[in-house]
Design a protein around this motif. Sequence first.
Motif, PDB file in Angstrom:
ATOM      1  N   ALA A  51       0.829  -1.218   0.000  1.00 28.45           N
ATOM      2  CA  ALA A  51       0.000   0.000   0.000  1.00 28.45           C
ATOM      3  C   ALA A  51       0.857   1.259   0.000  1.00 28.45           C
ATOM      4  N   VAL A  52       1.938   1.250   0.790  1.00 28.95           N
ATOM      5  CA  VAL A  52       2.793   2.429   0.891  1.00 28.95           C
ATOM      6  C   VAL A  52       3.567   2.664  -0.400  1.00 28.95           C
ATOM      7  N   PHE A  53       4.146   1.596  -0.968  1.00 22.52           N
ATOM      8  CA  PHE A  53       5.011   1.776  -2.125  1.00 22.52           C
ATOM      9  C   PHE A  53       4.242   1.923  -3.437  1.00 22.52           C
ATOM     10  N   TYR A  54       3.171   1.183  -3.610  1.00 18.77           N
ATOM     11  CA  TYR A  54       2.492   1.172  -4.906  1.00 18.77           C
ATOM     12  C   TYR A  54       1.160   1.911  -4.929  1.00 18.77           C
ATOM     13  N   GLY A  55       0.569   2.162  -3.745  1.00 18.60           N
ATOM     14  CA  GLY A  55      -0.664   2.923  -3.713  1.00 18.60           C
ATOM     15  C   GLY A  55      -1.890   2.081  -4.035  1.00 18.60           C
ATOM     16  N   PRO A  56      -3.038   2.731  -4.233  1.00 20.68           N
ATOM     17  CA  PRO A  56      -4.282   1.999  -4.509  1.00 20.68           C
ATOM     18  C   PRO A  56      -4.244   1.310  -5.873  1.00 20.68           C
ATOM     19  N   GLY A  57      -4.985   0.214  -5.971  1.00 19.71           N
ATOM     20  CA  GLY A  57      -5.059  -0.540  -7.223  1.00 19.71           C
ATOM     21  C   GLY A  57      -4.097  -1.709  -7.300  1.00 19.71           C
TER      22      GLY A  57
ATOM     23  N   GLY B 156       0.347 -12.527  15.926  1.00 23.60           N
ATOM     24  CA  GLY B 156      -0.540 -12.426  17.081  1.00 23.60           C
ATOM     25  C   GLY B 156      -0.931 -10.990  17.379  1.00 23.60           C
ATOM     26  N   VAL B 157       0.032 -10.084  17.320  1.00 19.19           N
ATOM     27  CA  VAL B 157      -0.257  -8.668  17.584  1.00 19.19           C
ATOM     28  C   VAL B 157      -1.038  -8.051  16.413  1.00 19.19           C
ATOM     29  N   GLY B 158      -0.698  -8.467  15.183  1.00 20.68           N
ATOM     30  CA  GLY B 158      -1.324  -7.890  14.000  1.00 20.68           C
ATOM     31  C   GLY B 158      -2.826  -8.095  13.930  1.00 20.68           C
ATOM     32  N   ALA B 159      -3.325  -9.137  14.586  1.00 17.81           N
ATOM     33  CA  ALA B 159      -4.763  -9.400  14.572  1.00 17.81           C
ATOM     34  C   ALA B 159      -5.549  -8.292  15.259  1.00 17.81           C
ATOM     35  N   PHE B 160      -4.883  -7.495  16.097  1.00 19.80           N
ATOM     36  CA  PHE B 160      -5.579  -6.441  16.847  1.00 19.80           C
ATOM     37  C   PHE B 160      -5.317  -5.046  16.275  1.00 19.80           C
TER      38      PHE B 160
ATOM     39  N   ASP C 215      -5.696   2.136   9.020  1.00 17.80           N
ATOM     40  CA  ASP C 215      -4.582   3.070   9.188  1.00 17.80           C
ATOM     41  C   ASP C 215      -3.299   2.342   8.794  1.00 17.80           C
ATOM     42  N   VAL C 216      -2.921   2.477   7.531  1.00 16.07           N
ATOM     43  CA  VAL C 216      -1.810   1.699   6.983  1.00 16.07           C
ATOM     44  C   VAL C 216      -0.505   2.025   7.682  1.00 16.07           C
ATOM     45  N   PHE C 217      -0.246   3.309   7.893  1.00 14.79           N
ATOM     46  CA  PHE C 217       1.036   3.699   8.481  1.00 14.79           C
ATOM     47  C   PHE C 217       1.144   3.252   9.940  1.00 14.79           C
ATOM     48  N   LEU C 218       0.049   3.347  10.699  1.00 16.73           N
ATOM     49  CA  LEU C 218       0.052   2.887  12.088  1.00 16.73           C
ATOM     50  C   LEU C 218       0.322   1.380  12.135  1.00 16.73           C
ATOM     51  N   SER C 219      -0.380   0.657  11.286  1.00 18.48           N
ATOM     52  CA  SER C 219      -0.206  -0.791  11.234  1.00 18.48           C
ATOM     53  C   SER C 219       1.240  -1.162  10.883  1.00 18.48           C
ATOM     54  N   LEU C 220       1.825  -0.459   9.909  1.00 22.37           N
ATOM     55  CA  LEU C 220       3.201  -0.743   9.496  1.00 22.37           C
ATOM     56  C   LEU C 220       4.182  -0.455  10.631  1.00 22.37           C
ATOM     57  N   ILE C 221       4.003   0.672  11.321  1.00 24.99           N
ATOM     58  CA  ILE C 221       4.907   1.051  12.409  1.00 24.99           C
ATOM     59  C   ILE C 221       4.837   0.030  13.546  1.00 24.99           C
ATOM     60  N   VAL C 222       3.615  -0.366  13.924  1.00 26.25           N
ATOM     61  CA  VAL C 222       3.457  -1.338  15.017  1.00 26.25           C
ATOM     62  C   VAL C 222       4.113  -2.664  14.663  1.00 26.25           C
ATOM     63  N   LYS C 223       3.902  -3.132  13.435  1.00 23.23           N
ATOM     64  CA  LYS C 223       4.494  -4.418  13.020  1.00 23.23           C
ATOM     65  C   LYS C 223       6.017  -4.333  12.956  1.00 23.23           C
ATOM     66  N   LEU C 224       6.529  -3.201  12.531  1.00 23.60           N
ATOM     67  CA  LEU C 224       7.982  -3.021  12.509  1.00 23.60           C
ATOM     68  C   LEU C 224       8.552  -3.052  13.928  1.00 23.60           C
ATOM     69  N   LEU C 225       7.864  -2.399  14.861  1.00 26.34           N
ATOM     70  CA  LEU C 225       8.324  -2.381  16.251  1.00 26.34           C
ATOM     71  C   LEU C 225       8.290  -3.771  16.864  1.00 26.34           C
ATOM     72  N   VAL C 226       7.183  -4.469  16.672  1.00 29.55           N
ATOM     73  CA  VAL C 226       7.041  -5.807  17.265  1.00 29.55           C
ATOM     74  C   VAL C 226       8.074  -6.766  16.690  1.00 29.55           C
ATOM     75  N   SER C 227       8.231  -6.729  15.370  1.00 30.72           N
ATOM     76  CA  SER C 227       9.205  -7.634  14.750  1.00 30.72           C
ATOM     77  C   SER C 227      10.632  -7.291  15.182  1.00 30.72           C
ATOM     78  N   SER C 228      10.942  -6.001  15.306  1.00 30.81           N
ATOM     79  CA  SER C 228      12.279  -5.591  15.747  1.00 30.81           C
ATOM     80  C   SER C 228      12.564  -6.062  17.167  1.00 30.81           C
ATOM     81  N   ILE C 229      11.582  -5.884  18.055  1.00 27.48           N
ATOM     82  CA  ILE C 229      11.754  -6.325  19.448  1.00 27.48           C
ATOM     83  C   ILE C 229      11.942  -7.836  19.514  1.00 27.48           C
ATOM     84  N   ALA C 230      11.110  -8.568  18.764  1.00 31.88           N
ATOM     85  CA  ALA C 230      11.198 -10.034  18.770  1.00 31.88           C
ATOM     86  C   ALA C 230      12.541 -10.509  18.240  1.00 31.88           C
ATOM     87  N   LEU C 231      13.017  -9.888  17.150  1.00 31.16           N
ATOM     88  CA  LEU C 231      14.279 -10.314  16.543  1.00 31.16           C
ATOM     89  C   LEU C 231      15.476  -9.965  17.425  1.00 31.16           C
ATOM     90  N   ILE C 232      15.496  -8.741  17.938  1.00 33.30           N
ATOM     91  CA  ILE C 232      16.627  -8.320  18.782  1.00 33.30           C
ATOM     92  C   ILE C 232      16.693  -9.174  20.058  1.00 33.30           C
TER      93      ILE C 232
END
Length: 476
Positions: free
Chosen positions: A312-318, A432-436, A441-458
Amino acid sequence: MSKSNTGMRSAALMQFGSKYVSMGAQLVITAVLARLISPGDFGLMAIVTVFTGLFSLLSDMGVGTAIVQYRDLTERDYGGLFAFSALLAAGLSLAFCAASPFIAAVYGDARLVPLCLASAPALLFSTLNMVPNGLMLKELRFAAIGVRLVAATVVSGGVAIAASALGAGCYALVLQTVLSAAVVFFWNIVARPIRQINAHFICTLKKIFSYSAYQFGFSLVNYFSRNLDNMLVGGMQGTAALGFYDKAYKLTTYPMTAFSSVIGSVIQPFMAEHQDDVDRIYECWMRIEKLLSLVGVAVAVVFSCASAEIIAVFYGPGWEQAAPVFAVLALSVYFQMMGNPSGAFFQSIGRTDYMFKVGLVNTAITISGLVAGLAGGSILTVAYGIFVAYCLHMVPLAYFLVKRGFGRPYYCLLNFLPEIAVGIVGIAAVAGVGAFIPMEDVFLSLIVKLLVSSIALITGYALTGQLKYLTALIKR
């Protein structure tokens, strides 16, 4: 640290810097073009690109890598090879133009004829470039190569955006390809002139034949392995479906282009000096593969879990139909990054014959996965088939490179298991977190998933001791 290691690290840093700048520019350019050009037009251009790439492959014939590997070639040899490339460029460009009606007939779209004709200059420039580019690599001119890459990306992309804004459609994409090839060629020929052009190239070709023949054979089968999906998806499911599939697949190649391909391009020019020291080359391979494994897991987790948001962020609608395809193909990023530099190591130990055999086996695996995916009747099932194929590509690679090439036991590969386990846990945590998270809100969803994945990986890398390992590898 040895002079060779210091030079390779400096070269890698220059390559990384230029690749990241170029990739960032290309992402912006693609994001703009995706909002100005339809998926169907992207699909048409994907078909043309498959065939220009095939003819470009025929033009190289392993000559570029042979120039890097052979230390006893002279200026006269280079001049002869350049004259040969000029003859080949003219012949292949004419052959490509002649083949355009047949390509259009196969795909049932007459628009492919003028598109192929307009793309022929890109083939001409790329063929002429094989000798100058080989010399730039052999002489370790990585700073010039880096600046050249950024210049070609920005100039060609800027012109393509302007042309698409004026309604050029897929011809804007053709213009981008042609301009990029032209900038690279003229840059190289000015930076590294060919001083003794002559028509005596037969002896030089014979000298490098045994090495370049296997290199060419591998490149040919590897090309079909990586592009057969585009060929068949476009023919069986239409250009719009191919547009969605191609753009999803292209996103998965950015980490490989910006990371493992950079390392691969630096390895051979330096390791060619140590081609008789297999132990040293193996140690270099293990360090690089461990680094790629740690990074590849992280990229695969983020891409797969945040696929809809990234599209959604890179290519937009369609472009929503590309998201599930991207989610599946994203998992293959790990295997693509791990396998990508292998060619440079086969070249460094002088075993392009093993590399050719790996290419043959992996092409058979890819065809099997592709056939199974196409039988499912959608681009999503094709993505699943390609993902499984990339996983299985590691088997012949382990046998021919690790076992036969380096003479090492298979259990050395257990070194990569900790980060793979961390990646699996990371995907589960983000899911698990993404289900909630509200997808509206695409940008909010992307930021939350980036944070969760970063915390899990680190956290996972720290608990398994991989974080210290990663830091040490990057410093080295």
